[in-house]
Design a protein around this motif. Structure first.
Motif, mmCIF file in Angstrom:
data_model
loop_
_atom_site.group_PDB
_atom_site.id
_atom_site.type_symbol
_atom_site.label_atom_id
_atom_site.label_comp_id
_atom_site.label_asym_id
_atom_site.label_seq_id
_atom_site.Cartn_x
_atom_site.Cartn_y
_atom_site.Cartn_z
ATOM 1 N N ASN A 128 -3.274 -5.919 -4.168
ATOM 2 C CA ASN A 128 -3.621 -4.551 -4.547
ATOM 3 C C ASN A 128 -2.470 -3.617 -4.156
ATOM 4 O O ASN A 128 -1.941 -3.719 -3.051
ATOM 5 C CB ASN A 128 -4.909 -4.158 -3.813
ATOM 6 C CG ASN A 128 -5.336 -2.731 -4.067
ATOM 7 O OD1 ASN A 128 -4.858 -2.095 -4.992
ATOM 8 N ND2 ASN A 128 -6.229 -2.237 -3.247
ATOM 9 N N SER A 146 -6.507 -5.597 2.216
ATOM 10 C CA SER A 146 -7.256 -5.039 1.092
ATOM 11 C C SER A 146 -8.253 -6.082 0.605
ATOM 12 O O SER A 146 -7.954 -7.287 0.599
ATOM 13 C CB SER A 146 -6.294 -4.671 -0.042
ATOM 14 O OG SER A 146 -7.005 -4.444 -1.243
ATOM 15 N N HIS A 176 3.802 -4.249 -4.124
ATOM 16 C CA HIS A 176 2.404 -3.900 -3.853
ATOM 17 C C HIS A 176 2.088 -4.079 -2.366
ATOM 18 O O HIS A 176 1.300 -3.325 -1.798
ATOM 19 C CB HIS A 176 1.453 -4.785 -4.669
ATOM 20 C CG HIS A 176 1.299 -4.355 -6.093
ATOM 21 N ND1 HIS A 176 2.222 -3.591 -6.736
ATOM 22 C CD2 HIS A 176 0.297 -4.585 -6.996
ATOM 23 C CE1 HIS A 176 1.824 -3.371 -7.993
ATOM 24 N NE2 HIS A 176 0.662 -3.950 -8.163
ATOM 25 N N GLY A 210 -5.740 0.355 -6.501
ATOM 26 C CA GLY A 210 -6.653 -0.420 -7.338
ATOM 27 C C GLY A 210 -5.980 -1.258 -8.403
ATOM 28 O O GLY A 210 -6.663 -2.004 -9.116
ATOM 29 N N ARG A 211 -4.650 -1.157 -8.535
ATOM 30 C CA ARG A 211 -3.950 -1.977 -9.523
ATOM 31 C C ARG A 211 -3.623 -3.332 -8.901
ATOM 32 O O ARG A 211 -3.054 -3.403 -7.810
ATOM 33 C CB ARG A 211 -2.677 -1.282 -10.001
ATOM 34 C CG ARG A 211 -2.936 -0.053 -10.871
ATOM 35 C CD ARG A 211 -1.645 0.506 -11.443
ATOM 36 N NE ARG A 211 -0.811 1.082 -10.396
ATOM 37 C CZ ARG A 211 -0.861 2.351 -10.017
ATOM 38 N NH1 ARG A 211 -1.702 3.183 -10.588
ATOM 39 N NH2 ARG A 211 -0.053 2.805 -9.065
ATOM 40 N N ILE A 212 -3.962 -4.402 -9.622
ATOM 41 C CA ILE A 212 -3.813 -5.767 -9.109
ATOM 42 C C ILE A 212 -2.687 -6.468 -9.856
ATOM 43 O O ILE A 212 -2.586 -6.381 -11.083
ATOM 44 C CB ILE A 212 -5.127 -6.569 -9.300
ATOM 45 C CG1 ILE A 212 -6.311 -5.834 -8.690
ATOM 46 C CG2 ILE A 212 -4.981 -7.963 -8.700
ATOM 47 C CD1 ILE A 212 -6.234 -5.628 -7.214
ATOM 48 N N GLN A 218 -8.880 -6.805 -2.269
ATOM 49 C CA GLN A 218 -8.349 -7.456 -3.472
ATOM 50 C C GLN A 218 -7.248 -8.473 -3.190
ATOM 51 O O GLN A 218 -6.820 -9.171 -4.092
ATOM 52 C CB GLN A 218 -7.814 -6.390 -4.447
ATOM 53 C CG GLN A 218 -8.883 -5.539 -5.098
ATOM 54 C CD GLN A 218 -9.376 -4.436 -4.194
ATOM 55 O OE1 GLN A 218 -8.624 -3.941 -3.359
ATOM 56 N NE2 GLN A 218 -10.631 -4.045 -4.345
ATOM 57 N N ASP A 219 -6.765 -8.547 -1.949
ATOM 58 C CA ASP A 219 -5.693 -9.496 -1.621
ATOM 59 C C ASP A 219 -6.286 -10.880 -1.409
ATOM 60 O O ASP A 219 -7.012 -11.112 -0.442
ATOM 61 C CB ASP A 219 -4.961 -9.062 -0.343
ATOM 62 C CG ASP A 219 -4.242 -7.732 -0.508
ATOM 63 O OD1 ASP A 219 -4.127 -7.257 -1.653
ATOM 64 O OD2 ASP A 219 -3.804 -7.172 0.503
#
Length: 397
Positions: free
Chosen positions: A70, A310, A289, A74-76, A312-313
């Motif tokens: 992330n 994060s 990122h 919020g961008r992955i 998302q990681d």
């Protein structure tokens, strides 16, 4: 279970590392960076490995060190996610390490050797695509292993990370197999770390709506995590960010000891002398990122880097490959690594390095011969090393 004391930790961590490496050849490759470079240097193809442009490389470019990250907004994007071994070095080393990791994953999936050959061809093609156009090049079809982990990452929120890592109505780090209690002086030292200017600035920058906050330690624990890095200092720290009205939010941090790299650096390469500063510099070059969510600090007389975790990681977990998925993954992941390399080169350097790779692609296996021969030699050495490791583990246990 009884938690190990500070004096007992090293022995426990060494046993854990030995066990992890005994699980499969793929796990042995992942946890054996030092032998990788030793055996590569002694391989028949060593003298033929070309010297690419001196850029930041991962240094330990196996499958588990790639995954969605992330950017903080919020961008992955799938990028390199572990920079412990990163150096300004030879990009060929990342290609060889990735190829070895892919080939051992294929063997663990009982895929025939011809599929491994096709995987290496696809890997070189994916890397070449990134050299040709790192911004808009064709990464190829997204393999299932990447699609599934990205789907999980996109759907994850802070509550998912908290559910995994934290426990109870009041946020705390649950002690157990992964998290071990700290001595009083260790906890006090980590509380002080959070007040260090670079660390507090990193934490406060995470809250873009309310910068007028104070930072405090909520909980902390020793973190038993990883494989090749087991034995180094590593802590999970739960930080509280509290504003004047009493409203609190939390950030979960990974504090990890940085040491001198095993990966060889390029002749004359100038890198930060402090190990943690080196990791941060590498992250900003290879994984932007991630780099913006990290900083360096000192604690316990050691150099540590601080990373905000994060939800998302995530890392790539490869249990089994099918034929087609193995080839797709090879192309796609090599493109990811190639893009990390290519963004550090100008167009002329990219073209020259691509020409070097292309010049040695000939014969029935459309892969540079130095790459193919290096992987074959290393696969044999690691398989033999793995069996000997298992024998010693069985005798020791």
């Amino acid at each position: 279970m009884r938690q190990p004391s500070r004096d007992e930790r090293q022995a426990v961590l060494e046993r854990k590392r030995t066990l992890k490496m005994a699980r499969s050849t793929h796990a042995y490759v992942r946890g054996n960076t030092a032998k990788f470079y030793e055996w590569l240097d002694g391989s028949p193809a060593a003298k033929r490995v070309p010297q690419g442009p001196a850029i930041w490389i991962c240094g330990d470019c196996h499958l588990g060190n790639l995954g969605p990250i992330n950017d903080g907004n919020g961008r992955i994007e799938v990028q390199v996610r572990d920079l412990d071994q990163a150096v300004i070095g030879n990009p060929a080393h990342d290609l060889i390490r990735l190829g070895l990791s892919l080939s051992t994953a294929a063997r663990g999936s009982d895929l025939p050797g011809v599929i491994t050959a096709r995987m290496m061809e696809a890997m070189v093609e994916g890397y070449a695509e990134a050299m040709a156009d790192p911004r808009d090049g064709d990464a190829g079809p997204e393999p299932d292993v990447v699609r599934s982990v990205k789907r999980r990452a996109l759907g994850r929120k802070w509550k998912d990370l908290a559910k995994e890592r934290l426990d109870g109505p009041e946020p705390s780090i649950p002690l157990g197999d992964k998290f071990w209690p700290l001595e009083a002086d260790e906890r006090a030292c980590l509380a002080e770390v959070l007040t260090a200017p670079d660390v507090s600035t990193l934490l406060l920058s995470l809250d873009r709506k309310d910068r007028d906050r104070s930072v405090k330690l909520v909980d902390a624990a020793y973190w038993m995590k990883g494989c090749s890095s087991l034995g180094l200092l590593r802590f999970a720290v739960l930080a509280g960010l509290k504003n004047a009205t009493g409203r609190s939010e939390y950030a979960l941090l990974d504090l990890k000891e940085a040491t001198a790299p095993i990966a060889p650096k390029a002749p004359g390469a100038q890198m930060p002398a402090d190990p943690a500063e080196r990791v941060i510099a590498a992250a900003r070059a290879l994984a932007p990122h991630l780099g913006d969510r990290m900083t360096a600090t000192k604690a316990f007389g050691r150099s540590l880097f601080v990373r905000e975790l994060s939800p998302q990681d995530l890392k790539l977990e490869v249990d089994q490959f099918s034929d087609s998925q193995a080839i797709k993954a090879s192309h796609y992941l090599a493109f990811i690594v190639g893009r990390a390399h290519a963004r550090q080169m100008d167009e002329a350097e990219r073209r020259e390095w691509a020409d070097v790779l292309e010049a040695d692609r000939r014969g029935m296996i459309d892969t540079p011969t130095w790459l193919w021969e290096s992987i074959v030699s290393l696969a044999a050495r690691h398989e033999a090393g793995y069996l000997d490791h298992c024998r010693r583990y069985a005798m020791g246990s």
